[in-house]
Design a protein around this motif. Structure first.
Motif, PDB file in Angstrom:
ATOM      1  N   GLN A   1       0.828  -1.204   0.000  1.00  0.00           N
ATOM      2  CA  GLN A   1       0.000   0.000   0.000  1.00  0.00           C
ATOM      3  C   GLN A   1       0.864   1.257   0.000  1.00  0.00           C
ATOM      4  O   GLN A   1       0.620   2.217   0.747  1.00  0.00           O
ATOM      5  CB  GLN A   1      -0.929   0.011   1.209  1.00  0.00           C
ATOM      6  N   MET A   2       1.873   1.233  -0.858  1.00  0.00           N
ATOM      7  CA  MET A   2       2.751   2.390  -0.991  1.00  0.00           C
ATOM      8  C   MET A   2       2.472   3.048  -2.332  1.00  0.00           C
ATOM      9  O   MET A   2       2.604   2.405  -3.377  1.00  0.00           O
ATOM     10  CB  MET A   2       4.210   1.966  -0.920  1.00  0.00           C
ATOM     11  N   PRO A   3       2.063   4.324  -2.350  1.00  0.00           N
ATOM     12  CA  PRO A   3       1.728   4.978  -3.606  1.00  0.00           C
ATOM     13  C   PRO A   3       2.962   5.208  -4.470  1.00  0.00           C
ATOM     14  O   PRO A   3       4.101   5.126  -3.998  1.00  0.00           O
ATOM     15  CB  PRO A   3       1.142   6.328  -3.149  1.00  0.00           C
ATOM     16  N   GLU A   4       2.728   5.475  -5.745  1.00  0.00           N
ATOM     17  CA  GLU A   4       3.832   5.785  -6.641  1.00  0.00           C
ATOM     18  C   GLU A   4       4.563   7.017  -6.144  1.00  0.00           C
ATOM     19  O   GLU A   4       3.960   7.980  -5.671  1.00  0.00           O
ATOM     20  CB  GLU A   4       3.297   6.055  -8.069  1.00  0.00           C
ATOM     21  N   GLY A   5       5.915   7.002  -6.265  1.00  0.00           N
ATOM     22  CA  GLY A   5       6.721   8.117  -5.784  1.00  0.00           C
ATOM     23  C   GLY A   5       6.569   9.342  -6.667  1.00  0.00           C
ATOM     24  O   GLY A   5       6.188   9.269  -7.804  1.00  0.00           O
TER      25      GLY A   5
END
Length: 391
Positions: free
Chosen positions: A387-391
């Protein structure tokens, strides 16, 4: 020879290697070299790099070096017995060069994790020193000495026994000799603040404490050797705790970014680990989040330590110290700015694990430029899982 001792590496290579021996002895891995300086051409040093890597095969751990390692309570005797038999095998390394290759130099390392884990730091040291010898032959160290003296003077002005700094500069050093001079100067002129070095050779030679616990490759490999991808971070921390039983208690926080780390770093880990290392993203924001996390779990932050190690300069270290002073314990690991600050362009070289047991692994970072992978589809999937969004 650029590398003269197998101790000329960072402590965390040994601490991770011991875990590999006891927990994952059959794991197979692949690493890839990357130079983040887009304009640098490394092809002229390719033959020198090949020669230096070949020369590693002649090195062995010496009896006095093995005795030194046996002196640490967290290093087990069977691991030192393995090191006594260890030798570098250049068949695990593939080097290509030429104009069609990024930066003119490609280095890949593939083989058993147990037999390839020690390649990273010596190869990075070789590439860096070979590049500077070729590109700037006979370069004077006078500017570096002036800059180092200015840093020492700046650190002295802090005049606080809680301010602690360490050398983390082996991978990107200008040279072996310059790193030694830097460490000697810091030891002599900052006896209250300078707490040690990540380099085991210099720690032994200069009577300092070797520093380090785990690196990104350990948590990356756990994406494959662990039972479930989503649980790989907690699996890595649990496995580490089983191996070291309270020693080496600094966890690395940035393999998936700070938000997924905090979700996994629960009350058990907050109490179990001595602290956390920062290596990407805004350090002020990160530190505030770590303190808030401890407080939310009713763990006193003042009993914990945060270690900053991402692109530190003296000015930044001092600002961070004053910002967090009285809220949590701190230490500052300074790398390139110690061992390669001579008014020359500093190489930003890394070697990262890209596969384990034939499957892709990746590091996600709060600093997008630090994300490194070999399979964009896997990286996208990893972002979804954590659940890590695009940087």
């Amino acid at each position: 020879m650029i590398i003269r001792s197998l101790l000329d590496t960072d402590l965390y290579k040994f601490t991770m290697m011991q875990v590999v021996l006891h927990q994952f002895p059959q794991a197979e891995v692949a690493y890839r070299f990357k130079c983040r300086n887009k304009e640098v051409d490394l092809s002229p040093i390719a033959d020198r790099v090949r020669e230096e890597i070949a020369s590693l095969t002649s090195l062995r751990f010496q009896p006095d070096e093995l005795d030194y390692l046996r002196g640490f309570r967290f290093i087990k005797s069977d691991f030192v017995d393995l090191l006594e038999l260890y030798r570098f095998n250049e068949r695990f390394v593939k080097i290509e060069s030429g104009g069609q290759i990024e930066n003119g130099l490609s280095i890949t390392i593939e083989g058993p994790w147990l037999h390839t884990i020690l390649f990273e730091i010596p190869i990075l040291e070789i590439v860096s020193e070979a590049y500077y010898q070729h590109t700037y032959p006979g370069f004077s160290l006078d500017e570096g000495r002036k800059r180092l003296a200015d840093k020492i003077a700046l650190f002295r002005e802090v005049n606080d026994p809680e301010f602690k700094i360490a050398d983390y500069g082996s991978r990107r050093r200008f040279s072996f000799a310059w790193q030694e001079e830097v460490i000697r100067s810091l030891k002599d002129h900052l006896p209250e603040s300078f707490v040690g070095t990540s380099n085991v050779f210099f720690a032994r030679a200069l009577g300092l404490t070797p520093l380090g616990t785990m690196a990104h490759e350990y948590l990356q490999a756990c994406q494959v050797v662990g039972p479930h991808l989503r649980d790989s971070q907690t699996f890595a921390f649990n496995t580490w705790a089983r191996e070291y039983r309270g020693d080496l208690g600094i966890a690395l926080s940035d393999v998936y970014g700070i938000a997924p780390f905090l979700r996994d770093f629960d009350l058990f880990f907050c109490k179990l680990f001595d602290g956390v290392r920062h290596d990407s993203g805004d350090p002020f924001v990160w530190g505030d989040k770590m303190i808030a996390h401890y407080e939310a779990l009713r763990v006193d932050p003042k009993t914990k330590t945060i270690i900053f190690s991402d692109g530190l300069t003296p000015d930044l270290a001092i600002r961070l110290f004053h910002y967090f002073k009285g809220r949590i314990k701190m230490s500052f690991g300074i790398g390139t700015n110690f061992t390669n600050d001579l008014n020359l362009p500093a190489l930003q070289n890394v070697i990262k694990m890209i596969r384990c047991n034939g499957q892709s692994v990746a590091k996600l970072s709060d600093s997008p430029e630090k994300t490194m992978d070999d399979d964009p589809m896997y990286t996208k999937y990893l972002r979804e899982v954590f659940q890590m969004p695009e940087g």
